[in-house]
Design a protein around this motif. Sequence first.
Motif, PDB file in Angstrom:
ATOM      1  N   GLY A 113       0.797  -1.226   0.000  1.00  0.00           N
ATOM      2  CA  GLY A 113       0.000   0.000   0.000  1.00  0.00           C
ATOM      3  C   GLY A 113       0.827   1.271   0.000  1.00  0.00           C
ATOM      4  O   GLY A 113       0.419   2.290   0.577  1.00  0.00           O
ATOM      5  N   ASN A 114       1.981   1.244  -0.649  1.00  0.00           N
ATOM      6  CA  ASN A 114       2.852   2.416  -0.699  1.00  0.00           C
ATOM      7  C   ASN A 114       2.133   3.586  -1.382  1.00  0.00           C
ATOM      8  O   ASN A 114       1.719   3.477  -2.536  1.00  0.00           O
ATOM      9  CB  ASN A 114       4.127   2.069  -1.469  1.00  0.00           C
ATOM     10  CG  ASN A 114       5.175   3.156  -1.391  1.00  0.00           C
ATOM     11  OD1 ASN A 114       4.848   4.340  -1.275  1.00  0.00           O
ATOM     12  ND2 ASN A 114       6.438   2.775  -1.449  1.00  0.00           N
ATOM     13  N   PRO A 115       1.976   4.728  -0.708  1.00  0.00           N
ATOM     14  CA  PRO A 115       1.258   5.865  -1.294  1.00  0.00           C
ATOM     15  C   PRO A 115       1.928   6.442  -2.528  1.00  0.00           C
ATOM     16  O   PRO A 115       1.285   7.156  -3.306  1.00  0.00           O
ATOM     17  CB  PRO A 115       1.207   6.885  -0.152  1.00  0.00           C
ATOM     18  CG  PRO A 115       2.305   6.490   0.773  1.00  0.00           C
ATOM     19  CD  PRO A 115       2.411   5.011   0.675  1.00  0.00           C
ATOM     20  N   ASP A 116       3.223   6.155  -2.730  1.00  0.00           N
ATOM     21  CA  ASP A 116       3.915   6.653  -3.918  1.00  0.00           C
ATOM     22  C   ASP A 116       3.343   6.059  -5.200  1.00  0.00           C
ATOM     23  O   ASP A 116       3.606   6.566  -6.295  1.00  0.00           O
ATOM     24  CB  ASP A 116       5.415   6.347  -3.835  1.00  0.00           C
ATOM     25  CG  ASP A 116       6.119   7.169  -2.763  1.00  0.00           C
ATOM     26  OD1 ASP A 116       5.555   8.208  -2.358  1.00  0.00           O
ATOM     27  OD2 ASP A 116       7.218   6.775  -2.332  1.00  0.00           O
ATOM     28  N   ASN A 117       2.584   4.975  -5.083  1.00  0.00           N
ATOM     29  CA  ASN A 117       1.978   4.342  -6.258  1.00  0.00           C
ATOM     30  C   ASN A 117       0.730   5.071  -6.744  1.00  0.00           C
ATOM     31  O   ASN A 117       0.163   4.690  -7.771  1.00  0.00           O
ATOM     32  CB  ASN A 117       1.595   2.887  -5.941  1.00  0.00           C
ATOM     33  CG  ASN A 117       2.812   1.991  -5.816  1.00  0.00           C
ATOM     34  OD1 ASN A 117       3.777   2.135  -6.548  1.00  0.00           O
ATOM     35  ND2 ASN A 117       2.777   1.073  -4.869  1.00  0.00           N
ATOM     36  N   ASP A 139      -1.842   7.180 -14.384  1.00  0.00           N
ATOM     37  CA  ASP A 139      -1.844   5.930 -13.613  1.00  0.00           C
ATOM     38  C   ASP A 139      -0.406   5.508 -13.336  1.00  0.00           C
ATOM     39  O   ASP A 139       0.395   5.351 -14.266  1.00  0.00           O
ATOM     40  CB  ASP A 139      -2.560   4.845 -14.429  1.00  0.00           C
ATOM     41  CG  ASP A 139      -2.907   3.622 -13.601  1.00  0.00           C
ATOM     42  OD1 ASP A 139      -2.105   3.245 -12.718  1.00  0.00           O
ATOM     43  OD2 ASP A 139      -3.977   3.033 -13.834  1.00  0.00           O
ATOM     44  N   ARG A 140      -0.066   5.327 -12.054  1.00  0.00           N
ATOM     45  CA  ARG A 140       1.287   4.935 -11.682  1.00  0.00           C
ATOM     46  C   ARG A 140       1.433   3.430 -11.488  1.00  0.00           C
ATOM     47  O   ARG A 140       2.540   2.934 -11.249  1.00  0.00           O
ATOM     48  CB  ARG A 140       1.711   5.653 -10.394  1.00  0.00           C
ATOM     49  CG  ARG A 140       1.767   7.162 -10.533  1.00  0.00           C
ATOM     50  CD  ARG A 140       2.266   7.822  -9.264  1.00  0.00           C
ATOM     51  NE  ARG A 140       2.230   9.280  -9.368  1.00  0.00           N
ATOM     52  CZ  ARG A 140       2.582  10.103  -8.379  1.00  0.00           C
ATOM     53  NH1 ARG A 140       3.011   9.599  -7.227  1.00  0.00           N
ATOM     54  NH2 ARG A 140       2.517  11.407  -8.548  1.00  0.00           N
ATOM     55  N   LEU A 141       0.313   2.707 -11.596  1.00  0.00           N
ATOM     56  CA  LEU A 141       0.348   1.256 -11.443  1.00  0.00           C
ATOM     57  C   LEU A 141       0.296   0.539 -12.788  1.00  0.00           C
ATOM     58  O   LEU A 141       0.859  -0.552 -12.930  1.00  0.00           O
ATOM     59  CB  LEU A 141      -0.825   0.788 -10.570  1.00  0.00           C
ATOM     60  CG  LEU A 141      -0.767   1.196  -9.102  1.00  0.00           C
ATOM     61  CD1 LEU A 141      -2.049   0.804  -8.388  1.00  0.00           C
ATOM     62  CD2 LEU A 141       0.438   0.549  -8.414  1.00  0.00           C
ATOM     63  N   VAL A 142      -0.410   1.112 -13.745  1.00  0.00           N
ATOM     64  CA  VAL A 142      -0.552   0.503 -15.072  1.00  0.00           C
ATOM     65  C   VAL A 142       0.053   1.462 -16.102  1.00  0.00           C
ATOM     66  O   VAL A 142      -0.466   2.564 -16.290  1.00  0.00           O
ATOM     67  CB  VAL A 142      -2.034   0.231 -15.402  1.00  0.00           C
ATOM     68  CG1 VAL A 142      -2.149  -0.395 -16.789  1.00  0.00           C
ATOM     69  CG2 VAL A 142      -2.661  -0.666 -14.349  1.00  0.00           C
ATOM     70  N   GLY A 173      -5.782   9.014 -12.328  1.00  0.00           N
ATOM     71  CA  GLY A 173      -4.863   7.978 -11.889  1.00  0.00           C
ATOM     72  C   GLY A 173      -5.489   6.602 -12.014  1.00  0.00           C
ATOM     73  O   GLY A 173      -6.273   6.332 -12.933  1.00  0.00           O
ATOM     74  N   HIS A 174      -5.178   5.733 -11.057  1.00  0.00           N
ATOM     75  CA  HIS A 174      -5.639   4.347 -11.118  1.00  0.00           C
ATOM     76  C   HIS A 174      -7.050   4.184 -10.566  1.00  0.00           C
ATOM     77  O   HIS A 174      -7.754   3.252 -10.939  1.00  0.00           O
ATOM     78  CB  HIS A 174      -4.668   3.453 -10.339  1.00  0.00           C
ATOM     79  CG  HIS A 174      -4.891   1.987 -10.554  1.00  0.00           C
ATOM     80  ND1 HIS A 174      -4.655   1.373 -11.773  1.00  0.00           N
ATOM     81  CD2 HIS A 174      -5.340   1.012  -9.718  1.00  0.00           C
ATOM     82  CE1 HIS A 174      -4.935   0.077 -11.675  1.00  0.00           C
ATOM     83  NE2 HIS A 174      -5.358  -0.155 -10.445  1.00  0.00           N
ATOM     84  N   LEU A 175      -7.465   5.078  -9.675  1.00  0.00           N
ATOM     85  CA  LEU A 175      -8.746   4.917  -8.970  1.00  0.00           C
ATOM     86  C   LEU A 175      -9.851   5.786  -9.563  1.00  0.00           C
ATOM     87  O   LEU A 175     -10.855   6.049  -8.912  1.00  0.00           O
ATOM     88  CB  LEU A 175      -8.568   5.253  -7.487  1.00  0.00           C
ATOM     89  CG  LEU A 175      -7.510   4.454  -6.729  1.00  0.00           C
ATOM     90  CD1 LEU A 175      -7.425   4.931  -5.284  1.00  0.00           C
ATOM     91  CD2 LEU A 175      -7.798   2.957  -6.770  1.00  0.00           C
ATOM     92  N   PHE A 176      -9.693   6.194 -10.830  1.00  0.00           N
ATOM     93  CA  PHE A 176     -10.647   7.147 -11.427  1.00  0.00           C
ATOM     94  C   PHE A 176     -12.085   6.647 -11.402  1.00  0.00           C
ATOM     95  O   PHE A 176     -13.029   7.440 -11.358  1.00  0.00           O
ATOM     96  CB  PHE A 176     -10.245   7.459 -12.865  1.00  0.00           C
ATOM     97  CG  PHE A 176     -10.308   6.270 -13.793  1.00  0.00           C
ATOM     98  CD1 PHE A 176     -11.500   5.877 -14.368  1.00  0.00           C
ATOM     99  CD2 PHE A 176      -9.161   5.549 -14.081  1.00  0.00           C
ATOM    100  CE1 PHE A 176     -11.567   4.783 -15.214  1.00  0.00           C
ATOM    101  CE2 PHE A 176      -9.215   4.446 -14.925  1.00  0.00           C
ATOM    102  CZ  PHE A 176     -10.424   4.065 -15.490  1.00  0.00           C
ATOM    103  N   SER A 177     -12.286   5.326 -11.431  1.00  0.00           N
ATOM    104  CA  SER A 177     -13.660   4.799 -11.491  1.00  0.00           C
ATOM    105  C   SER A 177     -14.458   5.130 -10.234  1.00  0.00           C
ATOM    106  O   SER A 177     -15.690   5.058 -10.246  1.00  0.00           O
ATOM    107  CB  SER A 177     -13.643   3.284 -11.711  1.00  0.00           C
ATOM    108  OG  SER A 177     -13.030   2.609 -10.629  1.00  0.00           O
ATOM    109  N   LYS A 178     -13.744   5.498  -9.157  1.00  0.00           N
ATOM    110  CA  LYS A 178     -14.426   5.844  -7.909  1.00  0.00           C
ATOM    111  C   LYS A 178     -14.684   7.345  -7.772  1.00  0.00           C
ATOM    112  O   LYS A 178     -15.245   7.784  -6.774  1.00  0.00           O
ATOM    113  CB  LYS A 178     -13.615   5.340  -6.706  1.00  0.00           C
ATOM    114  CG  LYS A 178     -13.442   3.822  -6.690  1.00  0.00           C
ATOM    115  CD  LYS A 178     -12.747   3.355  -5.427  1.00  0.00           C
ATOM    116  CE  LYS A 178     -12.506   1.853  -5.447  1.00  0.00           C
ATOM    117  NZ  LYS A 178     -13.759   1.081  -5.540  1.00  0.00           N
ATOM    118  N   ALA A 179     -14.267   8.111  -8.754  1.00  0.00           N
ATOM    119  CA  ALA A 179     -14.518   9.556  -8.715  1.00  0.00           C
ATOM    120  C   ALA A 179     -16.012   9.820  -8.874  1.00  0.00           C
ATOM    121  O   ALA A 179     -16.742   9.036  -9.499  1.00  0.00           O
ATOM    122  CB  ALA A 179     -13.739  10.256  -9.822  1.00  0.00           C
TER     123      ALA A 179
END
Length: 261
Positions: free
Chosen positions: A136-140, A212-215, A239-245
Motif C-alpha cells: 500500500g505504498n502511497p507513492d503508487n 496511472d502509476r500502477l498501469v 490515476g488508477h482509482l478514477f472509477s471511484k470519482a
Amino acid sequence: ELVQELGVYVVGFDKSGYGESDPDPNQTVKSLALDVEELADQLGLGSKFYVVGSSMGGQAVWGCLKYIPNRLAGAGLMAPVINYWWPSFPSDLSTEAYYKQPLSDQWALRVAYYMPWLTYWWNTQKLFPASSVIAGNPDNFSTQDLEIFHKKLSTEPEREKHKQYAKQQGEFESFHRAMRIGFGKWEFDPMDLKNPFPDNEGSVHVWQGEEDRLVPVKLQRYIVDKLPWIHYHELPGAGHLFSKADGMGEAILKQLLTGDK
C-alpha cells in the motif's frame, strides 16, 4: 438512479480466494472466466450479459473475451493490470515500462513470473523489499488517487475493514495467488484476441488514467492499437482509482450500455 433508469441488474462478486469466496488452488485465467459464466447461469442472467473488471479484475474480463465471447453482450476494462511478459509486446517497450516500476516491484513481478511458488515467501519475508502495491505504498498513487482514497475511505479503521474483508481467506489465497495469475505465464496473449462483436452487436471498452502509476499508459496504448475494435478512453489527469470519482461510475455504465459519452 441510472441503474433504475436503464433497468439493469448489477452483480458484484468476490473472486475465488477473496472475501467470502472459497479458494481455488487450481485457479487460472480460464477458470476465472468459467466462474463468471457459471455464476451468471446460476443466477439466471440469460444467454448474454455484460462484464466489467477494474485493475486486477481485468484478467477475468480478458479471460471472458477469450473463453466465453459467445456469452457476452459487451465488456468494460477499467485500468486493467498489464502482464509485462505478454508475447506481443516489443521487448524494448515492455522492458522500458518494467524498469520504471519501483525496484521492489520489479523483483516481486519477476518472482511471480519465473518462480511463482515463491510468491508468498517473497512478499512476506523481511530480507528484501516486497511488493509495494501489496504494502500500500502511497507513492503508487497519483494526486487524484489520493484525493479519492481519502474521500471514499476516509478513516484508517474503514480502510483496514476493507482490507481484512478482502483477505479473510488468507493473503496467499487472495493477494498472492492473484499476483501469480496476473503476472504469471498466461495460456493466451490478449493481443491475439479476435473481435467478439464483428457485426457491432456489442462493444468492448478500455478506460485508462493518463497519470496511472500502477498501469503503464504506454503499454495500454499499444494493446488497444493492436486491437482496433476496442473503444479506448484515456482520461487526462486521472490515476488508477478514477472509477471511484464522483459521477464516473455512471458515465462508464452509460457509455458501455448505451454508447452515450
